[in-house]
Structures are given as C-alpha cells and as structure tokens.
Design an enzyme around this catalytic site. Sequence first.
Site, mmCIF file in Angstrom:
data_model
loop_
_atom_site.group_PDB
_atom_site.id
_atom_site.type_symbol
_atom_site.label_atom_id
_atom_site.label_comp_id
_atom_site.label_asym_id
_atom_site.label_seq_id
_atom_site.Cartn_x
_atom_site.Cartn_y
_atom_site.Cartn_z
ATOM 1 N N CYS A 6 0.842 -1.201 0.000
ATOM 2 C CA CYS A 6 0.000 0.000 0.000
ATOM 3 C C CYS A 6 0.880 1.255 0.000
ATOM 4 O O CYS A 6 1.717 1.458 0.882
ATOM 5 C CB CYS A 6 -0.912 -0.012 1.228
ATOM 6 S SG CYS A 6 -1.779 1.531 1.473
ATOM 7 N N CYS A 9 0.578 3.389 3.152
ATOM 8 C CA CYS A 9 1.308 2.810 4.287
ATOM 9 C C CYS A 9 2.795 3.103 4.144
ATOM 10 O O CYS A 9 3.488 3.369 5.128
ATOM 11 C CB CYS A 9 1.076 1.308 4.381
ATOM 12 S SG CYS A 9 -0.508 0.856 5.092
ATOM 13 N N ASN A 87 -13.763 8.898 -1.630
ATOM 14 C CA ASN A 87 -14.135 7.897 -2.629
ATOM 15 C C ASN A 87 -14.037 6.520 -1.981
ATOM 16 O O ASN A 87 -13.023 6.196 -1.361
ATOM 17 C CB ASN A 87 -13.189 7.981 -3.832
ATOM 18 C CG ASN A 87 -13.314 9.313 -4.554
ATOM 19 O OD1 ASN A 87 -14.379 9.929 -4.554
ATOM 20 N ND2 ASN A 87 -12.224 9.770 -5.145
ATOM 21 N N GLY A 93 -14.829 5.465 -7.489
ATOM 22 C CA GLY A 93 -13.692 6.261 -7.966
ATOM 23 C C GLY A 93 -12.444 6.130 -7.111
ATOM 24 O O GLY A 93 -11.501 6.905 -7.256
ATOM 25 N N HIS A 98 -6.467 2.745 0.726
ATOM 26 C CA HIS A 98 -6.169 3.088 2.121
ATOM 27 C C HIS A 98 -7.000 4.343 2.332
ATOM 28 O O HIS A 98 -6.781 5.347 1.627
ATOM 29 C CB HIS A 98 -4.663 3.347 2.272
ATOM 30 C CG HIS A 98 -4.205 3.715 3.654
ATOM 31 N ND1 HIS A 98 -3.127 3.106 4.249
ATOM 32 C CD2 HIS A 98 -4.643 4.654 4.532
ATOM 33 C CE1 HIS A 98 -2.924 3.646 5.457
ATOM 34 N NE2 HIS A 98 -3.838 4.601 5.638
ATOM 35 N N HIS A 100 -8.818 7.691 2.670
ATOM 36 C CA HIS A 100 -8.275 9.066 2.687
ATOM 37 C C HIS A 100 -9.399 10.053 2.434
ATOM 38 O O HIS A 100 -10.312 9.776 1.666
ATOM 39 C CB HIS A 100 -7.169 9.234 1.639
ATOM 40 C CG HIS A 100 -7.524 8.735 0.275
ATOM 41 N ND1 HIS A 100 -7.485 7.393 -0.057
ATOM 42 C CD2 HIS A 100 -7.955 9.386 -0.837
ATOM 43 C CE1 HIS A 100 -7.867 7.241 -1.309
ATOM 44 N NE2 HIS A 100 -8.172 8.432 -1.811
ATOM 45 N N HIS A 102 -10.050 13.554 0.813
ATOM 46 C CA HIS A 102 -9.527 14.641 -0.015
ATOM 47 C C HIS A 102 -10.064 15.939 0.596
ATOM 48 O O HIS A 102 -11.265 16.053 0.869
ATOM 49 C CB HIS A 102 -10.079 14.563 -1.444
ATOM 50 C CG HIS A 102 -9.635 13.373 -2.235
ATOM 51 N ND1 HIS A 102 -8.602 13.431 -3.152
ATOM 52 C CD2 HIS A 102 -10.081 12.092 -2.269
ATOM 53 C CE1 HIS A 102 -8.453 12.243 -3.714
ATOM 54 N NE2 HIS A 102 -9.338 11.409 -3.204
HETATM 55 P P1 AMP Z 1 -8.717 8.173 -4.894
HETATM 56 O O1 AMP Z 1 -9.073 8.173 -6.348
HETATM 57 O O2 AMP Z 1 -9.781 8.784 -4.029
HETATM 58 O O3 AMP Z 1 -8.272 6.810 -4.410
HETATM 59 O O4 AMP Z 1 -7.501 9.163 -4.766
HETATM 60 C C1 AMP Z 1 -6.167 8.787 -4.689
HETATM 61 C C2 AMP Z 1 -5.376 10.060 -4.688
HETATM 62 O O5 AMP Z 1 -4.066 9.771 -4.239
HETATM 63 C C3 AMP Z 1 -5.264 10.731 -6.051
HETATM 64 O O6 AMP Z 1 -5.797 12.049 -5.989
HETATM 65 C C4 AMP Z 1 -3.754 10.709 -6.318
HETATM 66 O O7 AMP Z 1 -3.305 11.862 -6.980
HETATM 67 C C5 AMP Z 1 -3.181 10.611 -4.916
HETATM 68 N N1 AMP Z 1 -1.861 9.985 -4.827
HETATM 69 C C6 AMP Z 1 -1.471 8.804 -5.357
HETATM 70 N N2 AMP Z 1 -0.191 8.555 -5.038
HETATM 71 C C7 AMP Z 1 0.233 9.583 -4.277
HETATM 72 C C8 AMP Z 1 1.468 9.912 -3.631
HETATM 73 N N3 AMP Z 1 2.550 9.111 -3.721
HETATM 74 N N4 AMP Z 1 1.548 11.079 -2.945
HETATM 75 C C9 AMP Z 1 0.479 11.901 -2.866
HETATM 76 N N5 AMP Z 1 -0.705 11.644 -3.422
HETATM 77 C C10 AMP Z 1 -0.834 10.513 -4.130
HETATM 78 ZN ZN ZN Z 2 -2.270 1.318 3.682
#
Ligand code: AMP
Ligand code: ZN
Length: 113
Positions: A6, A9, A87, A93, A98, A100, A102
Amino acid sequence: MNKDDCIFCKIVKKEIPASIVFEDEELLAFKDINPIDKVHLLIIPKEHIENLFSCEKKHKELLSKMLLLAPKLAKENGLEGFRVMINSGEKGGQEVFHIHFHVYGGSEKIAKI
Ligand code: AMP
Ligand code: ZN
C-alpha cells in the site's frame, strides 16, 4: 490491495516521500501528488483501513478526528472554503485502497471529480 504494497502505508513509514503538512500518533496529512485545485490535501489514518465500507463503530473517533482536522488544515493553507471527498470502492472512484479524505479548494469555482 495488500497492506504491504500500500502506497499510503509506505508514506506513513517514510519509505516514500510526501509533502507532509500534519502528523500525530494516529493521522497523517500530505499534499496530493496530482492536485485538482490550488490546495489539495489528503488526510489518512496511520492504520491501514481500506475505505468507508471497512469502517466500524470502533473507528468512530478516528473518523471524527480526520473530519475535524479538515477545517484546521484548510485554514492553515489559506482556504476560506473547501470540499471534503471520500471515494469508497472502485465504483466510487477509489484508486488507492487506504482510506483518505480529499480536502481541496482555492479556485474561484470549486472543482468536481
Ligand atoms: P482516490 O481516487 O480517491 O483513491 O484518490 C487517490 C489520490 O491519491 C489521487 O488524488 C492521487 O493523486 C493521490 N496519490 C497517489 N499517489 C500519491 C502519492 N505518492 N503522494 C500523494 N498523493 C498521491
Ligand atoms: Zn495502507
């Protein structure tokens, strides 16, 4: 996705870099690598939880902590208004499995995704 591969993580464990804007014993917040607005942050728990479908009553305090961190970080990053988006599931989406939040804003017209 397995917790060991992940990406979030790995950010928690500082195995890959991120622009961290907040950290405490339970939570981490960092800048989204591909921002959709002037300010775009992600708030995550350090514990690997896939998404809202995996949340249970025992996560109540953690989730409210994440939510209460949003306006604090928004203010610190100069936002007068912001949007929180969570999401959940591939069909919701979600790309990183993991959980999060936004937190984004800053442009004249708030972006939608
Ligand atoms: P989601 O589509 O809600 O799963 O959003 C995942 C988000 O994680 C996207 O907006 C990506 O731009 C962001 N993301 C993916 N990898 C990284 C990373 N290494 N550092 C910061 N953001 C990331
Ligand atoms: Zn994780």
